[in-house]
Design an enzyme around this catalytic site. Structure first.
Site, PDB file in Angstrom:
ATOM      1  N   ASP A   7       0.854  -1.191   0.000  1.00  8.62           N
ATOM      2  CA  ASP A   7       0.000   0.000   0.000  1.00  8.62           C
ATOM      3  C   ASP A   7       0.888   1.238   0.000  1.00  8.62           C
ATOM      4  O   ASP A   7       1.524   1.560   1.000  1.00  8.62           O
ATOM      5  CB  ASP A   7      -0.905  -0.021   1.230  1.00  8.62           C
ATOM      6  CG  ASP A   7      -1.670   1.283   1.429  1.00  8.62           C
ATOM      7  OD1 ASP A   7      -2.035   1.906   0.423  1.00  8.62           O
ATOM      8  OD2 ASP A   7      -1.893   1.658   2.605  1.00  8.62           O
ATOM      9  N   ILE A   8       0.934   1.948  -1.135  1.00  9.49           N
ATOM     10  CA  ILE A   8       1.737   3.162  -1.262  1.00  9.49           C
ATOM     11  C   ILE A   8       0.851   4.343  -0.886  1.00  9.49           C
ATOM     12  O   ILE A   8      -0.081   4.696  -1.607  1.00  9.49           O
ATOM     13  CB  ILE A   8       2.282   3.332  -2.690  1.00  9.49           C
ATOM     14  CG1 ILE A   8       3.056   2.081  -3.120  1.00  9.49           C
ATOM     15  CG2 ILE A   8       3.171   4.562  -2.779  1.00  9.49           C
ATOM     16  CD1 ILE A   8       3.444   2.075  -4.588  1.00  9.49           C
ATOM     17  N   LYS A  14       3.367   0.787   3.159  1.00  4.91           N
ATOM     18  CA  LYS A  14       3.187  -0.335   4.069  1.00  4.91           C
ATOM     19  C   LYS A  14       3.079  -1.616   3.254  1.00  4.91           C
ATOM     20  O   LYS A  14       2.606  -1.598   2.120  1.00  4.91           O
ATOM     21  CB  LYS A  14       1.919  -0.148   4.901  1.00  4.91           C
ATOM     22  CG  LYS A  14       1.955   1.021   5.854  1.00  4.91           C
ATOM     23  CD  LYS A  14       0.625   1.206   6.565  1.00  4.91           C
ATOM     24  CE  LYS A  14      -0.441   1.709   5.612  1.00  4.91           C
ATOM     25  NZ  LYS A  14      -1.719   2.024   6.300  1.00  4.91           N
ATOM     26  N   ASP A  93      -7.227   2.895  -1.284  1.00  2.00           N
ATOM     27  CA  ASP A  93      -7.384   2.641   0.145  1.00  2.00           C
ATOM     28  C   ASP A  93      -8.847   2.449   0.520  1.00  2.00           C
ATOM     29  O   ASP A  93      -9.186   1.623   1.375  1.00  2.00           O
ATOM     30  CB  ASP A  93      -6.769   3.788   0.954  1.00  2.00           C
ATOM     31  CG  ASP A  93      -7.262   5.167   0.514  1.00  2.00           C
ATOM     32  OD1 ASP A  93      -7.836   5.292  -0.585  1.00  2.00           O
ATOM     33  OD2 ASP A  93      -7.066   6.134   1.288  1.00  2.00           O
TER      34      ASP A  93
END
Length: 239
Positions: A7-8, A14, A93
């Site tokens: 997850d950018i 992360k 997200d």
């Protein structure tokens, strides 16, 4: 199956490692276009990369994957019914938290708050249908905005979870306005959704989840790894 979800985000990247459906390890690194050595030295069966900040191509090309290498885009199949009117603009997200909420609480009405750089809220109903939600400035963004867009207000930083309801200095007034105001904002949203969605489940994730866990009303489920787990559910759905 060994897989990785990456997850950018706006402030860093992360990642979560999964053995079959089990979340076994997570990590964080500041760079948005480099992989840490721990990931470069591994080969994965499958991988998913999502970004709200920039083109993830640099990270995608550095991953060693024998099977499915998935970049989460507007065309990616999702494990829930999506009613968002502009699905191509829905952030990675927000897709991930919807997938995660549906996975953890199937058959329940879910309201998810992701409290990070921005505070987003997203609603998934008991049929697994995603309806949308909202995007607002996060706590640090509010503090910075007050300082940046005024002549004399100082830059205030939150050092603990306690805050005054009634500020008696400029610093205290900013703390009250940002912290008490945002808590009231989220409590108001919870109350509004609870009226339309029986037995509402409220879920928190993001860097400021700990603050809101101790200040919001009612029962709250804190799932720090919700975005990574949701990304993994999207990957599994597409394998």
């Amino acid at each position: 199956m060994r897989s990785v979800a990456i997850d950018i985000g706006n402030t860093g990247t992360k990642y979560g490692l999964f053995e079959e459906d089990v979340f076994v390890e997570q990590g964080y690194f500041q760079e948005k276009d480099q992989l840490p050595a721990a990931l470069q030295q591994q080969t994965f069966d499958h991988a998913i990369v999502a970004s709200v900040a920039q083109d993830p191509h640099a990270i995608l090309t550095r991953l060693s994957v024998t099977g499915k290498l998935l970049e989460l885009t507007g065309q990616t199949a999702l494990p829930f019914n999506n009613l968002y009117k502009t699905p191509q603009t829905l952030g990675a997200d927000r897709k991930a938290v919807a997938a995660g909420a549906s996975y953890f609480f199937p058959g329940r009405n879910c309201l998810v708050f992701d409290a990070g750089t921005c505070i987003t809220h997203d609603f998934v109903d008991s049929t697994g249908t995603y309806h949308g939600g909202g995007i607002a400035p996060g706590l640090n963004m509010k503090f910075k905005a007050l300082h940046t867009f005024t002549e004399r207000l100082p830059l205030v930083q939150r050092t603990e979870n306690a805050y005054p309801l009634t500020g008696q200095t400029t610093q205290e007034s900013i703390l009250s306005g940002v912290l008490a105001g945002t808590v009231a904002e989220l409590n108001g949203l919870i109350a509004a959704y609870a009226q339309k969605a029986p037995a509402l489940v409220v879920i928190l994730c993001g860097g400021d989840a700990g603050f809101f866990e101790s200040t919001l009303k009612g029962r709250i489920f804190v799932i720090p790894e919700l975005v990574l787990i949701g990304l993994h559910r999207i990957l599994v759905y597409n394998v």
